[in-house]
Design an enzyme around this catalytic site. Structure first.
Site, PDB file in Angstrom:
ATOM      1  N   GLU A 185       7.720   4.663   7.834  1.00  0.00           N
ATOM      2  CA  GLU A 185       7.469   4.425   9.262  1.00  0.00           C
ATOM      3  C   GLU A 185       7.518   5.705  10.073  1.00  0.00           C
ATOM      4  O   GLU A 185       6.796   5.859  11.061  1.00  0.00           O
ATOM      5  CB  GLU A 185       8.553   3.504   9.830  1.00  0.00           C
TER       6      GLU A 185
ATOM      7  N   GLY B 111      13.861   6.463   2.934  1.00  0.00           N
ATOM      8  CA  GLY B 111      12.495   6.048   3.263  1.00  0.00           C
ATOM      9  C   GLY B 111      11.826   6.960   4.269  1.00  0.00           C
ATOM     10  O   GLY B 111      12.478   7.686   5.011  1.00  0.00           O
ATOM     11  N   VAL B 112      10.489   6.893   4.265  1.00  0.00           N
ATOM     12  CA  VAL B 112       9.730   7.738   5.192  1.00  0.00           C
ATOM     13  C   VAL B 112       8.459   7.033   5.686  1.00  0.00           C
ATOM     14  O   VAL B 112       7.698   7.578   6.451  1.00  0.00           O
ATOM     15  CB  VAL B 112       9.411   9.092   4.494  1.00  0.00           C
TER      16      VAL B 112
ATOM     17  N   THR C  41      12.319   2.130  -1.139  1.00  0.00           N
ATOM     18  CA  THR C  41      12.642   3.208  -2.086  1.00  0.00           C
ATOM     19  C   THR C  41      14.149   3.354  -2.202  1.00  0.00           C
ATOM     20  O   THR C  41      14.687   3.524  -3.289  1.00  0.00           O
ATOM     21  CB  THR C  41      12.006   4.533  -1.608  1.00  0.00           C
TER      22      THR C  41
ATOM     23  N   GLY D 170       0.816  -1.202   0.000  1.00  0.00           N
ATOM     24  CA  GLY D 170       0.000   0.000   0.000  1.00  0.00           C
ATOM     25  C   GLY D 170       0.852   1.254   0.000  1.00  0.00           C
ATOM     26  O   GLY D 170       0.380   2.342  -0.312  1.00  0.00           O
ATOM     27  N   GLN D 171       2.124   1.077   0.370  1.00  0.00           N
ATOM     28  CA  GLN D 171       3.012   2.252   0.489  1.00  0.00           C
ATOM     29  C   GLN D 171       3.396   2.802  -0.869  1.00  0.00           C
ATOM     30  O   GLN D 171       3.896   3.925  -0.963  1.00  0.00           O
ATOM     31  CB  GLN D 171       4.249   1.868   1.317  1.00  0.00           C
TER      32      GLN D 171
ATOM     33  N   SER E  24      11.482   0.814   6.174  1.00  0.00           N
ATOM     34  CA  SER E  24      11.332   1.912   5.202  1.00  0.00           C
ATOM     35  C   SER E  24      12.481   1.880   4.192  1.00  0.00           C
ATOM     36  O   SER E  24      13.010   2.908   3.809  1.00  0.00           O
ATOM     37  CB  SER E  24      11.326   3.273   5.917  1.00  0.00           C
ATOM     38  N   ARG E  25      12.866   0.678   3.784  1.00  0.00           N
ATOM     39  CA  ARG E  25      14.095   0.586   3.007  1.00  0.00           C
ATOM     40  C   ARG E  25      13.891   0.386   1.514  1.00  0.00           C
ATOM     41  O   ARG E  25      14.850   0.383   0.758  1.00  0.00           O
ATOM     42  CB  ARG E  25      14.968  -0.542   3.560  1.00  0.00           C
TER      43      ARG E  25
END
Ligand SMILES: Cc1cc2nc3c(=O)[nH]c(=O)nc-3n(C[C@H](O)[C@H](O)[C@H](O)COP(=O)(O)OP(=O)(O)OC[C@H]3O[C@@H](n4cnc5c(N)ncnc54)[C@H](O)[C@@H]3O)c2cc1C
Ligand code: FES
Ligand code: FES
Lengths: 781, 297, 158
Positions: free
Chosen positions: A737, A734-735, A531, A486-487, A528-529
């Protein structure tokens, strides 16, 4: 390489999965048809939080018509785990939490499985249980894992056999003992938070098939199919190439679908009924009771500053309530340890971050991985300290927050960030300076700010791989092993590939479902790794494909590669201004003059990425050259009201600003920021509740409330800054979390501003707030 | 222990006539459960708190979904009228606004397309949201049995949590509400853990109407849920309010009395103390709102 | 166990099927007929993922027995787009990134479709009331509200 500005990077292109998801075409595990051959299953779960299993009798259950098999842990001695291999698939000697699987029933229908599960007779000898991590860390606490010393453990984790302590990470930096005397103000406090659930809308579901050939296939709602394969294969002694994990789209994960939850149970049950697929679908109630939780935390914090408000020292003890099994929790305690100060520059630090076994559900990864837990206390105590020396919380943070190149708590040099800009933007967006009137006479209004940092918490060397494959018409399939939860991971992958290849975004498809048989390796969809790490791999794969194309065309035209580029699906020469469409040539290659032979062939690019620069930390001091790859930082500012008649909170505005390095897809960042703000707000009110005998009291949406559409803040102001890092694609990090890490303390700080009461324990229930308000009024009378 | 997936086995039957119901109840009594929207029953069956060999669906019985209104007698609402139907019905919104208000607080919109008034009342949950308003409107339920219909005042109907005065072979056909006294104003205030949609921690219905006979000039009726084994009225408080000219102090005193009467138990939703305080605050708020509205009209 | 022969008109097409009494509409749609767009999130009326329209009105398909609905019209998420053309609502969900994991999306779309049919110009509060029974853990809901508002300006449910 191309020298022009990237055209797709920074564009809010449409999600690759949007159309599938609005038309009902998106396939989740439960949607896959298996036909009449499918068997159903149900787990028999422990009714006690801590007990010895005296006997298991399955005879009655086996006699029920339609029952195919009943599996217990008797013959399964191996344990599961990632960092600390401590968890049995089915408990066989001892149960350690309410709801722990003890047996699995396989039957022709779900109803038969349900009925048979009731007939399994298990005799328990109930043992004293322990829930509070501080109590559990004491020498006289009931011991949960007498065999702790014999468990396999990663070389950076330090359990203490003979106790319930599964990890003790230490920071010893500078000289804390003597720094206190230089302090003008010192604040001390204890802060607590209860276990909470991830609550994805899709419950954990898996189907396993064990074929007579020895091939095993597992369809699972998994964030991390490769990690799942690795853990189950190791535990059950299956060669990796004989275990295939297929992971379709995931209906929300938030960390709860990383690692292995109940999927190994499905595999073991399938092995007992060779040739027939076995489905295990958790009910909502089981999702609350029988899956991993965010761990509880008790933190003791002492912090001091000089008269200018400069932080001088910090002493911290974190007791993470890791629950019954700590295979993941130990690394959360470790991550909390090396980031223990929060995003502050503190010269003297002494910290102990412990993970402690308790008789609660298994603590594990949840969005933020230890950071929401520690920031809850940190961000409140910073406000307390600022108040003591009479400094504004924003000013205090601007003064003390960590900056690029600072030597941070673990001894590492801070990677590029601009936290000040985040603080300034967030506070401005809620008009920090302005004292505003409540919207009604029975309300009080307040503002609060909180900042955060978080690094991807993982082993030093987690890898990503990607493949870029052209089709005849020059459309592209990108293959990755990272999951779409979903991210927007697939969208970013497609965007990066299209940018690198010079093809239209619309011509790129990301292949799914993920399948360990075909997909390239990805360590996990966590931290969050994606991207950053998977993005690097996709970028490399696309660059590889691009080079193959340009080599062929350069050769064909007899030009230099450096004079060529690809734009909009055309290879162009700057020099000769010739053009060559990609169509066909990416598969069939190009003919030599007069068709005297051919050049090129099907273009397949491969790429990988693995950080190679993370170093070990000294076990006694927690110091090292590079604890982590990088940090993402951010600030949230909250404007809220409290209803004095009910104690209910309403968030009027939340400003949420993060330094993302480089925004590959700005709108996807905004959707993370918005969703995270609401998730963060919701988490401030959530609590998994237990009675004295360890039973979960609220295993349903009715009793475990998550934010509904009516509860959201009146306004969410999202924003970002871009301070690129060296090792991310176009500087991105990443962002996903970070956006909920400090929401709860930002709310608590605003609440303090509104009513002058500090709440050191989550959740912030209206009940608790109201009664505290009354007590304050009575005290003041 | 934990709720099961799906529903346990049972046989579904649709009742075509009241006689069907009586016959089946007589023949297979213990096995039969009466079904309306199922929003309570199915959930309880999943939880293992209810089981049944037969679910007998009463929704399609003649008259069960009708709403009829007369100036003289008031309104008669079929037990199978859904809460959305009820909430939107002009006779309800015109004359029994507080029922509409209450219905809109139940669960959520799609649930209310199934949830019925009869189900809500027969389920006899202490937190039933239709009950406080139904009490202050002095509703009566029509119960149909093999020996005919009988009518019972709602304050007699609930006998404990989940327990009603329904006899073995009876079922509810309708709920009747007399016209409220002229000039009446009603308000239902519900407090949950989230802004909307939660079960009530406390719900308070207040009905007020001009009455020159009493010193206050206004009479109030107060119905409260979630804080005792059944939903209840507080007659002593209503009397207190009638006795003296109204003032904020009197309202506050009355709310305090209501709080004393309440007898909540601790649950996952709230502590006893908070529930009691909220009885106080919601009662005060409800009284105050109704009073101001009466003065202004 | 008695099996009932029933027929349901699903997205305009009549489908005959056999169901046991205790089979909910949710399971009939998913397991018997393969309409897997309708999701199972709790089976207890709490999450709204299973919302479908029954004769145009939204209901939790997990709390309705299939056998009760003999002859009735059911609309599922698969019945919204026609000939590859999305409804304005679906389009708005896609355009505004009101979708993340997508598990709540079908239920959201069904509740919102019904809302726009009964109230073509809903306010933000109307939308909150209508979608209260549809939980979403990902989006934070604002995009969903915005998408319904956008659809209401672009022709509504259809
Ligand atoms: C997610 C969710 C949220 C909810 N939120 C609320 C809420 O906010 N407030 C609230 O008050 N309730 C709430 N409820 C409970 C429920 O929806 C309501 O009580 C509803 O009105 C029940 O009506 P029903 O038609 O579905 O009853 P059913 O479930 O069909 O029946 C309920 C009980 O009454 C009996 N019964 C039904 N009809 C008759 C009859 N005619 N004669 C005799 N006995 C009968 C049944 O046998 C059963 O025991 C909620 C339920 C769910 C699942
Ligand atoms: S599955 Fe029906 S409401 Fe959750
Ligand atoms: S998009 Fe994931 S639950 Fe709504």
């Amino acid at each position: 390489m191309k020298n022009s500005e990237p055209s797709l990077i920074g564009q809010s292109v449409r999600r690759t999965d949007a159309i599938d998801k609005v038309t009902g075409c998106a396939v989740f595990v439960d949607d896959i048809p298996f036909g009449p051959n499918l068997l159903h299953s149900r787990l028999v779960r422990s009714p006690h939080p801590h007990a010895l299993i005296r006997s298991i009798n399955t005879k009655k259950a086996e006699r029920l018509p339609g029952v195919r098999t009943i599996v217990t842990g008797k013959e399964l001695s191996a344990r599961l785990g990632l960092y600390l291999i401590d968890r049995p698939i089915f408990a066989s000697e001892r149960v350690r939490y309410y709801g722990e699987p003890v047996a699995g029933v396989v039957a022709t229908t779900e109803n038969i499985a349900v009925e048979a599960a009731k007939l399994v007779e298990i005799e328990y000898e109930v043992l004293p249980a322990v829930y509070d991590p501080v109590e559990s860390a004491q020498p006289d606490a009931p011991l949960l894992h007498p065999d702790l010393g014999s468990y396999t453990v990663a070389n950076f984790i330090f359990p203490e056999p003979g106790t319930n302590i599964s990890e003790n990470f230490k920071i010893r930096k500078g000289d804390v003992e003597t720094c206190w005397s230089d302090c003008e103000a010192i604040a001390e406090g204890q802060f607590r938070l209860p276990p909470i659930e991830h609550v994805p809308l899709e419950t954990h579901t898996s189907i396993a098939l064990s074929e007579k050939s020895g091939q095993i296939t597992l369809w699972a709602s998994s964030q991390s199919p490769f990690a799942m394969r690795d853990m189950i294969a190791q535990c059950l002694g299956i060669p990796h190439n004989k275990l295939r994990v297929i992971a379709p789209l995931v209906g929300g994960g938030f960390g709860g679908k990383a690692g292995v939850t109940m999927e190994a149970c499905a595999v073991v049950m399938a092995q007992a009924v060779e040739g027939r697929p076995v489905k295990l679908r958790l009910t909502r109630e089981e999702e609350f009771v029988g899956t991993s939780v965010r761990q509880s935390l008790v933190s003791d914090i002492k912090v001091g500053c000089d008269k200018d408000g400069t932080l001088l020292g910090m002493e911290l003890t974190y007791y993470f309530g890791g629950g019954a099994y700590n295979d993941y929790g130990v690394n959360i305690a470790r991550a909390a340890g090396y980031s223990c100060t929060g995003p502050y520059d503190v010269p003297n630090v002494k910290a102990d971050s412990l993970c402690v076994y308790t008789n609660h559900p298994v603590g594990s990864a949840m969005r933020g991985f230890g950071m929401p837990e520690i920031h809850w206390g940190l961000e409140q105590i910073m406000d307390q300290l600022a108040e003591q020396i009479g400094m504004d919380p924003v000013e205090f943070r601007l003064k003390n927050c960590v900056r690029t190149d600072d030597e941070i708590v673990s001894g590492m040099k801070m990677t590029p960030i601009d936290l000040e800009a985040c603080i300034e933007k967030a506070s401005k967006a809620i008009k920090w300076e302005k004292k505003e009137k409540p919207t009604a006479p029975n309300k009080k209004r307040g503002k609060g700010i909180a900042i955060m940092w978080k690094a991807p918490a993982m082993p030093p060397n987690p890898g990503s791989a990607a493949v870029v494959r052209f089709n005849e018409d020059a459309t592209v399939n990108v293959e990755v092993g990272g999951q779409e939860l979903g991210q927007g991971a697939f969208t970013v992958a497609a965007q990066i590939a299209a940018e690198m290849l010079g093809v239209p975004y619309e011509s790129v498809t990301v292949s799914y479902p993920l399948d360990t048989k075909y997909s390239p390796y990805e360590w996990q969809t966590v931290a969050s790794r994606l991207t950053w790490s998977m993005g690097n791999a996709v970028k490399a794969a696309a660059a590889d494909a691009r080079t193959q194309i340009l080599e062929t065309v350069a050769d064909h035209w007899d030009e230099e590669i450096d004079d060529l580029t690809i734009e909009d699906g055309l290879v162009i020469s700057f020099k000769s201004e010739r053009e060559q469409p990609l169509d066909k040539m990416v598969i069939y290659g190009l003919p030599n003059e007069d068709f005297e032979g051919w050049k090129g062939g099907p273009v397949i690019g491969r790429g990988h990425f693995m950080p190679t620069y993370v170093t070990n930390l000294d076990p006694e001091t927690g110091q090292g050259t590079r604890a982590v790859v990088h940090y993402t930082v951010g600030a949230q500012a909250v404007d809220l009201e409290v209803d004095l008649e009910t104690g209910q909170l309403e968030v009027l505005n939340i400003a949420s600003v993060y330094d993302v390095g480089r925004a590959i897809n700005p709108d996807l960042i905004m959707t993370q920021i918005e969703g995270g703000a609401v998730h963060g707000m919701s988490s401030a009110f959530e609590e998994l509740k237990f009675n004295e005998s360890g039973e979960v009291l609220n295993p349903s949406f009715v009793d475990y409330r998550i934010a509904t559409i009516a509860d959201i803040p009146r306004k969410i102001h999202g924003d970002y800054v871009e301070t690129p890092i060296d090792d991310g694609p176009w500087g991105a990090r990443g962002v996903g979390e970070h956006v909920m890490v400090q929401t709860a303390p930002a709310i608590a700080n605003a609440l303090y501003d509104a009513v002058g009461i500090r709440f050191s324990d989550l959740p912030l229930s209206a009940d608790k707030i109201y009664l505290a308000l009354e007590e304050k009024i009575n005290r003041e009378k | 222990m934990l709720a099961r997936p799906g529903l346990p086995d049972f046989e579904y039957m649709k009742a075509e006539s009241p006689q069907d119901v009586f016959r089946l109840l007589e023949e297979r009594g213990g096995e039969v459960k009466l079904l309306m929207g199922g929003t309570d029953l199915f959930v309880q069956m999943r939880d293992g708190n209810e089981s049944a060999g037969i679910l007998l669906d009463l929704k399609y019985l003649p008259g069960m979904k009708d709403i009829s209104y007369t100036k003289k007698k008031g309104i008669k609402i079929g037990a199978a009228v859904t809460l959305n139907q009820l909430s939107a019905h002009p006779d309800v919104t015109n004359h029994f606004q507080i029922l509409s208000q209450s219905a809109d607080t139940v669960g959520n919109y799609q649930l209310r397309n199934r949830a019925t008034l009869g189900g809500n009342l027969c389920n006899a949950s202490p937190s039933a949201d239709m009950a406080p308003a139904a009490l202050v409107l002095e509703g009566e339920v029509s119960l149909s049995g093999p020996d005919g219909e009988r009518v019972m005042a709602l304050d007699q109907f609930w006998v404990g949590p989940g327990k009603t005065a329904l006899k073995e072979y009876e079922f509810m056909t309708a709920v009747c509400f007399p016209n409220p006294p002229s000039g009446a104003v009603g308000r239902y205030l519900k407090l949950g853990r989230s802004k909307m949609g939660d079960l009530a921690i406390v719900g308070v219905a207040v009905l007020g109407y001009p009455d020159p006979e009493v010193p206050a000039g206004i009479r109030f009726r107060i119905g409260i849920n979630s804080t005792a084994p059944t939903v209840y009225r507080v007659p002593q408080v209503e009397e207190l309010l009638a006795k003296a000219p109204l003032s904020d102090d009197i309202l506050r005193q009355a709310s305090g009395e209501a709080m004393k009467v309440s007898a909540p138990i601790e649950d996952v939703r709230a502590t006893v103390l908070y529930q009691k305080k909220m009885v106080n605050n919601l009662t005060f708020k409800g009284l105050k709102e109704v009073w101001s509205q009466l003065i202004n009209s | 166990m008695v099996i009932h022969q029933i027929s349901l008109i699903i997205n305009g097409t009549e489908e005959g099927l056999q169901v046991p009494s205790n089979m909910t509409l949710l399971h009939a749609l998913r397991d018997k007929l393969g309409f897997t767009g309708t999701k199972n999130g709790c089976e207890a009326g709490e999450c709204g993922a299973c919302t479908v329209l029954v004769d145009g009105e939204p209901m939790n398909s997990c709390l309705v027995l299939a056998v009760e609905l003999n002859g009735r019209e059911i609309t599922t998420v698969e019945g919204l787009a026609e000939n590859g053309k999305l409804t304005p609502l679906q389009q708005a969900f896609a355009d505004l990134n009101a979708v993340q994991c997508g598990y709540c999306t079908p239920g959201m779309l069904m509740s919102a479709t019904a809302l726009l049919r009964r109230n073509p110009q809903p306010s933000e509060v109307d939308i909150q009331e209508a979608l209260l029974g549809n939980l979403c853990r990902c989006t934070g809901y604002q995009r969903i509200i915005d998408a319904v508002l956008k659809a209401s300006r672009n022709g509504g449910a259809k």
